[in-house]
Scaffold this motif. Structure first.
Motif, short mmCIF file in Angstrom:
data_model
loop_
_atom_site.label_atom_id
_atom_site.label_comp_id
_atom_site.label_asym_id
_atom_site.label_seq_id
_atom_site.Cartn_x
_atom_site.Cartn_y
_atom_site.Cartn_z
N PHE A 158 11.75 13.17 -5.77
CA PHE A 158 11.76 14.21 -4.75
C PHE A 158 12.53 15.45 -5.19
CE2 PHE A 158 11.40 10.44 -1.75
CZ PHE A 158 10.03 10.53 -1.69
N GLU A 159 13.65 15.26 -5.89
CA GLU A 159 14.43 16.41 -6.34
C GLU A 159 13.63 17.25 -7.31
OE1 GLU A 159 18.22 15.24 -7.79
OE2 GLU A 159 18.95 14.54 -5.84
N ILE A 160 12.87 16.59 -8.18
CA ILE A 160 12.04 17.31 -9.14
C ILE A 160 10.94 18.07 -8.41
CG2 ILE A 160 10.37 17.04 -11.01
CD1 ILE A 160 12.00 14.64 -11.98
N LEU A 161 10.32 17.41 -7.44
CA LEU A 161 9.17 17.99 -6.77
C LEU A 161 9.52 19.18 -5.90
CD1 LEU A 161 7.33 14.72 -5.68
CD2 LEU A 161 6.97 16.10 -7.72
N PHE A 162 10.68 19.13 -5.21
CA PHE A 162 10.99 20.15 -4.23
C PHE A 162 12.09 21.13 -4.66
CE2 PHE A 162 9.26 16.58 -1.71
CZ PHE A 162 8.14 17.22 -1.22
N ILE B 228 1.35 8.92 -6.31
CA ILE B 228 1.33 10.36 -6.07
C ILE B 228 2.53 11.04 -6.72
CG2 ILE B 228 1.49 12.14 -4.29
CD1 ILE B 228 -1.28 10.92 -4.66
N SER B 229 3.69 10.41 -6.67
CA SER B 229 4.87 10.99 -7.31
C SER B 229 4.63 11.18 -8.81
CB SER B 229 6.10 10.11 -7.09
OG SER B 229 6.43 10.04 -5.73
N GLU B 230 4.05 10.18 -9.44
CA GLU B 230 3.78 10.27 -10.88
C GLU B 230 2.69 11.31 -11.17
OE1 GLU B 230 2.51 7.23 -14.45
OE2 GLU B 230 4.10 6.67 -13.05
N ALA B 231 1.67 11.35 -10.31
CA ALA B 231 0.59 12.31 -10.50
C ALA B 231 1.09 13.75 -10.36
CB ALA B 231 -0.53 12.05 -9.50
N VAL B 232 1.95 14.00 -9.36
CA VAL B 232 2.50 15.33 -9.17
C VAL B 232 3.38 15.72 -10.36
CG1 VAL B 232 4.06 16.72 -7.77
CG2 VAL B 232 2.39 15.27 -6.66
N SER B 233 4.20 14.80 -10.82
CA SER B 233 5.07 15.09 -11.96
C SER B 233 4.26 15.48 -13.19
CB SER B 233 5.95 13.87 -12.27
OG SER B 233 6.83 13.61 -11.22
N LYS B 234 3.15 14.79 -13.41
CA LYS B 234 2.31 15.08 -14.57
C LYS B 234 1.65 16.45 -14.46
CE LYS B 234 1.19 10.35 -15.98
NZ LYS B 234 0.11 9.33 -16.09
N ILE B 235 1.12 16.76 -13.28
CA ILE B 235 0.42 18.03 -13.15
C ILE B 235 1.39 19.20 -13.20
CG2 ILE B 235 0.40 18.30 -10.63
CD1 ILE B 235 -2.60 19.08 -10.96
N TYR B 236 2.64 19.00 -12.77
CA TYR B 236 3.61 20.08 -12.83
C TYR B 236 4.09 20.35 -14.26
CZ TYR B 236 4.09 20.80 -7.82
OH TYR B 236 3.86 21.13 -6.51
N LEU C 144 0.83 -1.20 0.00
CA LEU C 144 0.00 0.00 0.00
C LEU C 144 0.87 1.25 0.00
CD1 LEU C 144 -2.62 1.64 0.35
CD2 LEU C 144 -2.45 1.19 2.82
N TYR C 145 1.86 1.28 0.86
CA TYR C 145 2.74 2.45 0.97
C TYR C 145 3.47 2.72 -0.34
CZ TYR C 145 6.26 5.61 2.94
OH TYR C 145 7.05 6.70 3.21
N LEU C 146 4.02 1.68 -0.93
CA LEU C 146 4.77 1.86 -2.18
C LEU C 146 3.85 2.24 -3.34
CD1 LEU C 146 7.37 -1.04 -1.94
CD2 LEU C 146 7.67 1.38 -1.35
N PHE C 147 2.63 1.73 -3.30
CA PHE C 147 1.65 2.15 -4.30
C PHE C 147 1.39 3.64 -4.19
CE2 PHE C 147 -2.80 3.41 -4.83
CZ PHE C 147 -2.98 3.21 -6.19
N SER D 274 14.85 1.40 1.29
CA SER D 274 15.60 1.19 0.05
C SER D 274 14.78 1.60 -1.17
CB SER D 274 16.03 -0.27 -0.08
OG SER D 274 14.91 -1.14 -0.11
N GLU D 275 13.46 1.32 -1.13
CA GLU D 275 12.60 1.69 -2.25
C GLU D 275 12.46 3.21 -2.36
OE1 GLU D 275 11.99 -0.76 -0.24
OE2 GLU D 275 11.43 -2.54 -1.42
N ILE D 276 12.37 3.87 -1.20
CA ILE D 276 12.29 5.33 -1.19
C ILE D 276 13.57 5.92 -1.78
CG2 ILE D 276 12.21 7.39 0.27
CD1 ILE D 276 10.43 5.80 2.18
N ASP D 277 14.72 5.38 -1.37
CA ASP D 277 16.00 5.89 -1.87
C ASP D 277 16.11 5.74 -3.38
OD1 ASP D 277 16.73 6.61 0.66
OD2 ASP D 277 17.98 4.84 1.03
N LYS D 278 15.57 4.66 -3.92
CA LYS D 278 15.63 4.43 -5.36
C LYS D 278 14.83 5.49 -6.11
CE LYS D 278 16.11 -0.59 -5.03
NZ LYS D 278 15.43 -1.90 -5.22
N MET D 279 13.74 5.93 -5.50
CA MET D 279 12.85 6.89 -6.16
C MET D 279 13.26 8.34 -5.92
SD MET D 279 9.12 5.24 -5.37
CE MET D 279 8.31 6.43 -6.44
N SER D 280 14.05 8.59 -4.89
CA SER D 280 14.29 9.96 -4.45
C SER D 280 14.90 10.85 -5.52
CB SER D 280 15.16 9.99 -3.19
OG SER D 280 16.43 9.44 -3.47
N LYS D 281 15.89 10.36 -6.21
CA LYS D 281 16.57 11.18 -7.20
C LYS D 281 15.64 11.54 -8.35
CE LYS D 281 20.79 11.59 -9.93
NZ LYS D 281 22.06 10.96 -10.31
#
Length: 219
Positions: free
Chosen positions: A135-139, A69-77, A61-64, A125-132
């Motif tokens: 998160f860098e794009i978002l913030f 949300i990361s993909e949705a934010v990237s699209k709307i931005y 659930l958490y990884l979903f 570990s999954e969060i770290d894989k996605m961070s670059k």
């Protein structure tokens, strides 16, 4: 890439959004380890045990949520004109897209911010894989290639930008609290937002910049 969750995706849209928002709220408030799936089930008003019909376990659930949300934010931005170097004009765009997004997912940015500081071994570990990639794009993307020459010489630019950021965040949250997810963004909201930007212009920009319009539609 968002994985396919057939049973969850078969739910009506409003129910999906309710589960997503309540889950993000609980993870953001309590952190991964302490988050209670029972609270999510209760607040989302779904049958006991049904959450694990849609997702196998809390980690899934958490990884979903993180991926969705990361993909949705990237699209709307993508709607923001990132070539605009005037920070107030850029904030005009960002304010509108954040308002649109907050109306649908009011817990999204709190969840992503909490996730960026999450240290739970099960998901770290999954969060770290996605961070670059996310998160860098978002913030950080907010403040790239800004024209700082418009600021007054006696201004602490870093502090001024913080005030601008607090203003956009506060205004967006205020409007979300007033509007339902089905409401359109009215002209009154746009005019009020423009007044805030004009005030920030007067406070922080050089005098010759104060007459420039912050609403791109009036350029």
């Amino acid at each position: 890439m968002i994985y396919i969750y057939t049973k969850f995706n078969s739910l009506e849209q409003k129910k999906q959004e309710r589960i997503i928002n309540e889950a993000m709220k609980e993870f953001a408030r309590s952190g991964y380890d302490r988050a209670s799936t029972n609270k999510i089930i209760k607040e989302a008003d779904i049958a006991k045990g049904s959450l694990f019909v849609y997702f196998n376990n809390k980690k899934e659930l958490y990884l979903f949520l993180l991926d969705y949300i990361s993909e949705a934010v990237s699209k709307i931005y993508d709607e923001v004109d990132w070539t605009e170097t005037d920070i107030l004009k850029r904030f005009w765009d960002i304010g509108l897209v954040k308002l649109k997004f907050y109306k649908k997912y009011p817990q999204a940015f709190d969840f992503l911010k909490a996730a960026s500081h999450e240290n739970a071994a099960e998901v770290k570990s999954e969060i770290d894989k996605m961070s670059k990639a996310n998160f860098e794009i978002l913030f950080k993307r907010f403040y790239e290639d800004m024209d700082l020459t418009k600021f007054r010489d006696d201004i602490d630019i870093e502090a001024a930008i913080s005030v601008m950021n607090w203003t956009i965040t506060g205004f967006t949250q205020q409007q979300v609290d007033r509007l339902s997810s089905s409401d359109e963004i009215s002209m009154d909201v746009l005019e009020e937002w423009q007044k805030y930007l004009a005030f920030l212009n007067q406070c922080f920009y050089k005098k010759e910049e104060n007459n420039e319009k912050t609403n791109k539609g009036q350029d």
